[in-house]
Design an enzyme around this catalytic site. Structure first.
Site, short mmCIF file in Angstrom:
data_model
loop_
_atom_site.label_atom_id
_atom_site.label_comp_id
_atom_site.label_asym_id
_atom_site.label_seq_id
_atom_site.Cartn_x
_atom_site.Cartn_y
_atom_site.Cartn_z
N SER A 241 0.80 -1.12 -0.09
CA SER A 241 -0.08 -0.07 0.04
C SER A 241 0.98 1.23 -0.03
O SER A 241 0.50 2.40 -0.75
CB SER A 241 -1.06 0.03 1.14
OG SER A 241 -0.28 -0.34 2.41
N HIS A 271 -1.95 -8.91 1.80
CA HIS A 271 -1.44 -7.66 2.39
C HIS A 271 -2.84 -7.34 3.58
O HIS A 271 -3.01 -8.26 4.39
CB HIS A 271 -1.36 -6.60 1.34
CG HIS A 271 -0.68 -5.32 2.11
ND1 HIS A 271 -0.18 -5.14 3.30
CD2 HIS A 271 -0.77 -3.78 1.48
CE1 HIS A 271 0.32 -3.86 3.48
NE2 HIS A 271 -0.20 -3.18 2.61
N HIS A 318 5.73 -12.87 7.04
CA HIS A 318 5.93 -11.38 6.85
C HIS A 318 7.01 -11.49 5.73
O HIS A 318 8.06 -12.15 6.11
CB HIS A 318 6.28 -10.68 8.05
CG HIS A 318 5.90 -9.05 7.82
ND1 HIS A 318 6.75 -8.15 7.20
CD2 HIS A 318 4.72 -8.36 7.82
CE1 HIS A 318 6.08 -7.03 7.24
NE2 HIS A 318 4.97 -6.74 7.50
N ARG A 327 2.87 -4.96 16.75
CA ARG A 327 1.57 -4.72 16.83
C ARG A 327 0.52 -5.89 17.16
O ARG A 327 -0.49 -5.56 17.54
CB ARG A 327 1.19 -4.18 15.18
CG ARG A 327 2.03 -3.29 14.67
CD ARG A 327 1.97 -2.84 13.20
NE ARG A 327 2.33 -3.91 12.30
CZ ARG A 327 2.01 -4.01 11.01
NH1 ARG A 327 1.69 -3.08 10.41
NH2 ARG A 327 2.68 -5.40 10.25
N ASP A 376 -2.35 -8.89 11.43
CA ASP A 376 -3.68 -9.29 11.00
C ASP A 376 -4.15 -10.41 11.97
O ASP A 376 -5.57 -10.51 11.91
CB ASP A 376 -3.96 -9.45 9.68
CG ASP A 376 -3.30 -8.09 8.80
OD1 ASP A 376 -3.82 -7.23 9.10
OD2 ASP A 376 -2.47 -8.32 7.79
N1 HAX Z 1 1.00 -20.04 5.53
C1 HAX Z 1 1.52 -20.96 4.66
N2 HAX Z 1 2.56 -20.68 3.76
C2 HAX Z 1 3.18 -19.47 4.04
C3 HAX Z 1 2.89 -18.56 4.80
C4 HAX Z 1 1.61 -18.87 5.62
N3 HAX Z 1 1.23 -17.97 6.39
N4 HAX Z 1 3.86 -17.73 4.69
C5 HAX Z 1 4.74 -17.90 3.83
N5 HAX Z 1 4.18 -19.12 3.31
C6 HAX Z 1 5.00 -19.74 2.05
C7 HAX Z 1 4.89 -19.13 0.98
O1 HAX Z 1 3.54 -18.88 0.29
C8 HAX Z 1 5.85 -19.22 0.04
O2 HAX Z 1 5.50 -20.62 -0.61
P1 HAX Z 1 5.98 -20.90 -2.15
O3 HAX Z 1 7.44 -21.02 -1.96
O4 HAX Z 1 5.39 -22.33 -2.30
O5 HAX Z 1 5.34 -19.80 -2.96
C9 HAX Z 1 6.95 -19.80 1.00
O6 HAX Z 1 6.18 -19.96 2.32
C10 HAX Z 1 7.95 -18.62 1.28
O7 HAX Z 1 7.36 -17.49 1.53
P2 HAX Z 1 7.96 -16.16 2.50
O8 HAX Z 1 9.46 -15.93 1.74
O9 HAX Z 1 8.30 -16.70 4.09
O10 HAX Z 1 7.17 -15.20 2.51
P3 HAX Z 1 6.98 -14.03 1.55
O11 HAX Z 1 7.83 -12.93 1.82
O12 HAX Z 1 7.08 -14.33 0.03
O13 HAX Z 1 5.39 -13.64 1.86
C11 HAX Z 1 3.51 -12.98 3.31
C12 HAX Z 1 5.03 -13.10 3.04
C13 HAX Z 1 3.09 -12.25 4.25
C14 HAX Z 1 2.91 -12.90 1.83
C15 HAX Z 1 3.15 -14.75 3.47
O14 HAX Z 1 3.83 -14.88 4.83
C16 HAX Z 1 1.78 -14.99 3.53
O15 HAX Z 1 1.40 -15.16 2.56
N6 HAX Z 1 1.09 -14.85 5.01
C17 HAX Z 1 -0.42 -15.17 5.10
C18 HAX Z 1 -1.05 -13.78 4.45
C19 HAX Z 1 -0.91 -12.57 5.59
O16 HAX Z 1 -0.68 -12.72 6.78
N7 HAX Z 1 -0.55 -11.42 5.06
C20 HAX Z 1 -0.32 -10.26 5.79
C21 HAX Z 1 1.14 -9.71 5.90
C22 HAX Z 1 1.13 -8.74 6.88
C23 HAX Z 1 0.43 -7.23 6.26
O17 HAX Z 1 0.86 -6.84 5.16
N8 HAX Z 1 -0.46 -6.87 6.62
O18 HAX Z 1 -1.44 -6.09 6.01
#
Ligand code: HAX
Length: 445
Positions: A241, A271, A318, A327, A376
């Site tokens: 964002s 996000h 994250h 938070r 979240d």
């Molecule tokens: N559950 C399951 N798998 C997860 C995971 C979770 N909570 N978090 C990461 N992974 C997976 C990824 O999908 C990725 O899988 P692939 O290699 O198969 O694609 C792998 O683990 C490596 O990911 P990472 O490098 O640890 O994480 P990224 O930096 O790529 O992504 C995210 C960070 C926040 C997008 C990710 O942890 C996620 O999808 N979390 C769940 C959604 C979430 O809570 N989002 C909010 C984040 C905070 C925010 O912005 N708030 O607004």
């Protein structure tokens, strides 16, 4: 010129020369070596922009102008008899780098209240949307409809000197922040309360007035809103964002359009939309397990099932953080302080159990860089406790808060004269050629 604007100008405008000199003297110094993996994997860890308002540390979490979440909870001014910081204060802090006095935040409250009138056409446009339009889509539409009011766009059209960009950006940002609670409350009341709206109360602070217009008058809900709108405000510049607002703003799109872009990004489930996903996931789990409080074994089984289905556990992980998000901890503390003494809340207890169960499971998978909860993972259960059960709306609350950080940053961008953002890209073919050349010469880079 209002006092905050005057103060901002006295701090930011002289800094422009300082930054120019810094670029001239040190512009060729290297900030990092970027790998092929980093280029493919979302530029994680690349330092690619300057953001003045806050800085995220992987281990420690966010600091707003050097102040951690516990510090801002303690130091920022509170409402009379209040116990949580007023979000007006974090805006002041992000813009000026200084902790405001109570009078400073009162002045901002009054300033935003004066700017809060929303033109009728915005409500008319919202009324025309199908009632099942997602609240974040409605929010984006309303913000772009508000663009008719942009002083920046009007001034640019007439022709203005670059050195005044920041001034119009400040005015648009202040007007937009003043108006957002009304817009958000309109969306909420239209969707979930038969289109019965509540007039604003200009005597209340920004967060309390928002709670009032949403229809929540409990003192503790006001407290929650003040905390919520403070802690969600900013997370340095690279999150979707903030980055989207910055990127679109760099084309000199006005603050309304730039913020719409930011909100479109916040509406993604990886996000900000994760806050609704968390509650939906917990409620599904509870339903599938027949209701009541699930055991830790049942939660663990459900977590494993979710992962096996190729889904993420919302609220965990994250892109930058590598520890529990402070938070999340601040919201846990809110539960302990204001709710638990009056009795346990089932959903909030489930959130605490999930916190014990999920990290070891995610950690054991290996590929997940951060198994800990983010902001979240907690917020929805607090809102549910006070009766805001319409979780599709939660990301709009996040968006109202996020306006403070991303718009403060946009004002800074314009004050420092940051140029158009336009990174280079490369094709896979190009990467292959570079790798082949490196292999031929035995070099790495
Ligand atoms: N559950 C399951 N798998 C997860 C995971 C979770 N909570 N978090 C990461 N992974 C997976 C990824 O999908 C990725 O899988 P692939 O290699 O198969 O694609 C792998 O683990 C490596 O990911 P990472 O490098 O640890 O994480 P990224 O930096 O790529 O992504 C995210 C960070 C926040 C997008 C990710 O942890 C996620 O999808 N979390 C769940 C959604 C979430 O809570 N989002 C909010 C984040 C905070 C925010 O912005 N708030 O607004």
């Amino acid at each position: 010129m209002d006092k905050l604007k005057e103060k901002f100008a006295s701090i930011a405008l002289p800094m422009k020369e300082e930054v120019k000199a810094l670029i001239k003297e040190h512009g060729d110094k290297k900030l990092g070596e970027y790998t092929v993996a980093a280029v493919y994997q979302g530029m994680k860890g690349m330092i690619g922009m300057v953001t003045e308002t806050s800085k995220l540390d992987a281990e420690e979490g966010i600091r707003f102008r050097g102040f951690s979440i516990p510090e801002i909870r303690e130091k920022l001014p509170k409402a009379p008899k209040g116990t949580e910081p007023l979000p007006e204060g974090i805006f002041y802090l992000m813009l000026t780098g200084e902790i405001p006095t109570y009078d400073d935040v009162l002045e901002i409250s009054n300033n935003w209240a004066r700017r809060s009138i929303v033109p009728k056409h915005v409500f008319d446009i919202l009324e025309k949307l199908p009632p099942n339009t997602h609240p974040m889509t409605q929010f984006c539409i309303a913000i772009s409809a508000l663009q008719t009011e942009s002083l920046f766009a009007a001034a640019y059209r007439k022709g203005i000197n670059k050195k005044h960009y920041w001034d119009y950006t400040y005015e648009d940002s202040m007007n937009l922040i003043g108006r957002l609670p009304r817009v958000a409350a309109f969306i909420y009341r239209r969707m979930y309360h038969n289109n019965v709206h509540i007039e604003p109360d200009p005597k209340l602070d920004w967060a309390a007035n928002f709670a009032h217009m949403l229809g929540f008058e409990q003192i503790d809900f006001r407290r929650l809103m003040r905390l919520y709108l403070t802690i969600h405000a900013d997370h340095e510049g690279g999150n979707v964002s903030a980055h989207a607002t910055h990127l679109v703003g760099s084309a000199l799109s006005d603050p309304y359009l730039a913020f719409t872009a930011g909100m479109a990004g916040l509406a993604g489930p990886l996000h900000g939309l994760a806050n609704q996903e968390v509650i939906a996931w917990i409620l599904d789990m509870r339903e599938q397990l027949g209701g009541g409080l699930p055991t830790k074994e049942q939660i663990a089984d459900y977590v494993k099932k979710t992962i096996e289905e190729g889904k993420v556990i919302p609220g965990y992980g994250h892109a930058v953080l590598r520890k529990t998000d402070p938070r999340f901890t601040a919201q846990q503390d809110f539960y302990q302080r204001y709710i638990k003494p009056k009795g346990d809340d089932d959903l909030l207890e489930i959130v605490q159990s999930i916190y014990e169960v999920v990290p070891p499971i995610l950690g054991s998978i290996g590929k997940i860089k951060n198994p800990w909860p983010n902001v979240d993972a907690h917020s929805g259960a607090l809102l549910m406790h006070y009766g805001m059960k319409e979780f599709d709306f939660y990301t709009v609350l996040f968006g109202v808060s996020r306006s403070l950080g991303v718009l403060a940053s946009l004002i800074w961008d314009r004050a420092l004269g940051h140029p158009l953002e336009r990174p280079s890209s490369i094709t896979t073919e190009g990467i292959k050629k570079k790798i082949a050349a490196m292999e031929k010469t035995g070099t790495n880079g």
